[in-house]
Design an enzyme around this catalytic site. Structure first.
Site, PDB file in Angstrom:
ATOM      1  N   SER A 159     -10.982-137.356 -58.611  1.00 30.89           N
ATOM      2  CA  SER A 159      -9.953-137.782 -58.347  1.00 30.89           C
ATOM      3  C   SER A 159      -8.826-137.458 -58.385  1.00 30.89           C
ATOM      4  O   SER A 159      -8.292-136.374 -58.179  1.00 30.89           O
ATOM      5  CB  SER A 159     -10.273-138.885 -59.457  1.00 30.89           C
ATOM      6  OG  SER A 159      -8.947-140.209 -59.694  1.00 30.89           O
ATOM      7  N   LYS A 195      -8.133-142.374 -54.321  1.00 32.06           N
ATOM      8  CA  LYS A 195      -8.975-142.117 -55.501  1.00 32.06           C
ATOM      9  C   LYS A 195      -9.072-143.295 -56.630  1.00 32.06           C
ATOM     10  O   LYS A 195      -9.775-143.781 -57.929  1.00 32.06           O
ATOM     11  CB  LYS A 195      -7.684-141.292 -55.631  1.00 32.06           C
ATOM     12  CG  LYS A 195      -7.893-139.400 -55.445  1.00 32.06           C
ATOM     13  CD  LYS A 195      -8.930-139.134 -55.167  1.00 32.06           C
ATOM     14  CE  LYS A 195      -9.199-137.990 -54.315  1.00 32.06           C
ATOM     15  NZ  LYS A 195     -10.257-137.459 -54.206  1.00 32.06           N
TER      16      LYS A 195
END
Ligand code: COA
Length: 306
Positions: A159, A195
């Site tokens: 992420s 994300k």
């Protein structure tokens, strides 16, 4: 002024973890042909695993596979696939099983990014990044899950810390951010949204698949030197040549910092860790400062040419 102490550089994972830690294991890594994911793959290989790296550009993948195999003495298969295409990922998984017979670890790392304010972000531009980062993660999980279940394996999703923090001007009263809240970083609407979705997806996988012995965690890298992200995003630092000074540990991260976190999370030492976001950022998230501080100018002036 009292001088600060800079955190030591990351050690090789071999100095910390057993060399045969992942012997007999197989890693499937999207985005493994370059950048942080290539380094993460190398670390897992160094500990005895074999690996499949997946990406869109076959030439670069083949080159990377050769380099990784030479550096580690392990087997590395390069498979061309676009994570936006479920069928291509299923084929990549089929090739992996044919070659290695199993998949123990998956890194969902393929990602796309560019800087663009919302007003300059077309519907297709937004959709493209969501498709690569978020749908690509979903597609990768769907294609690999039966094998990960079988192996009682583990996912790591790459992420970012973009959406956990903001950028503040020098006079901000915020001081310290000590909780993770969704904050905005300019020119990253598409990636931040994608994300945040990846983080949520990982948590659900952890909860649904935990009883079957599968773990799912996220690594959120902060500013890592020598990466596209830092080249693009940290161009405007008040710290000039020493942007690491903005971080509690006084240096930018290195790819090896992310690789070490990867080895730890895949290892048995992390057997009781799932559904977590491991932020690897030198403590940046807790400062509320970030390395970029020229707000609001950054959103009011034209984007610099890269
Ligand atoms: N600003 C605004 N829009 C942009 C853009 C930018 N800098 N770069 C791409 N886009 C838009 C395109 O204009 C297109 O939208 P449109 O059809 O409305 O014009 C849309 O995004 C898709 O772009 P395209 O280049 O056709 O997609 P692609 O699938 O070939 O590649 C990326 C997508 C994200 C991989 C590509 O933009 C890229 O190469 N980025 C840099 C490399 C990278 O992301 N590395 C990973 C870092 S984490």
């Amino acid at each position: 002024m009292e001088s600060t102490i800079i955190a030591p550089p990351p050690p090789s994972s071999l100095a910390v973890f057993r060399e045969d830690l992942f012997k007999g294991k197989v890693l499937f890594c999207t985005g493994g042909g370059s950048g942080i994911c290539k380094d993460m793959t190398e670390a897992v290989l160094r500990h005895g695993a074999n690996a499949v790296i997946v990406g869109r550009k076959l030439e670069r993948l083949n080159e990377a596979a050769k380099e990784l195999a030479t550096a580690t003495g392990r087997k590395v298969l390069a498979v061309q696939a676009d994570v936006r295409e479920p069928k291509q990922l299923q084929d990549a998984v089929t090739k992996t099983i044919k070659e290695f017979g199993r998949i123990d670890f998956v890194i969902c790392g393929a990602a796309g990014n560019f800087l663009a304010p919302i007003e300059g972000l077309s519907e297709n531009a937004f959709k493209t990044v969501i498709s690569i980062d978020l749908l690509g993660t979903y597609n990768t999980v769907k294609a690999t899950l039966p094998y990960i279940r079988e192996a009682r394996g583990s996912y790591i999703h790459v992420s970012a810390t973009l959406h956990y923090k903001g950028i503040w001007d020098k006079n901000s009263q915020l001081g310290v951010v000590n909780q993770w809240v969704f904050l905005g970083i300019p020119h990253q609407a598409h990636v931040s949204a994608a994300k945040a979705g990846v983080d949520a997806l990982s948590a659900v996988i952890a909860v649904e698949e935990g009883p079957r012995g599968v773990r799912s965690n996220v690594i959120a890298p902060g500013p890592i030197a020598d990466t596209e992200g830092v080249k693009r995003l940290v161009q405007d630092s008040i710290y000039g040549k020493h942007p690491g000074k903005a971080l509690p540990l006084q240096r930018f991260g290195e790819k090896a910092d992310i690789s070490n976190a990867t080895v730890f999370l895949f290892s048995g030492a992390a057997n009781y860790i799932t559904g977590q976001i491991m932020v690897v950022d030198g403590g940046e998230i807790h400062t509320g400062l970030g390395a970029i501080r020229s707000y609001p100018e950054i959103v009011l002036k034209p984007l610099p040419k890269l």
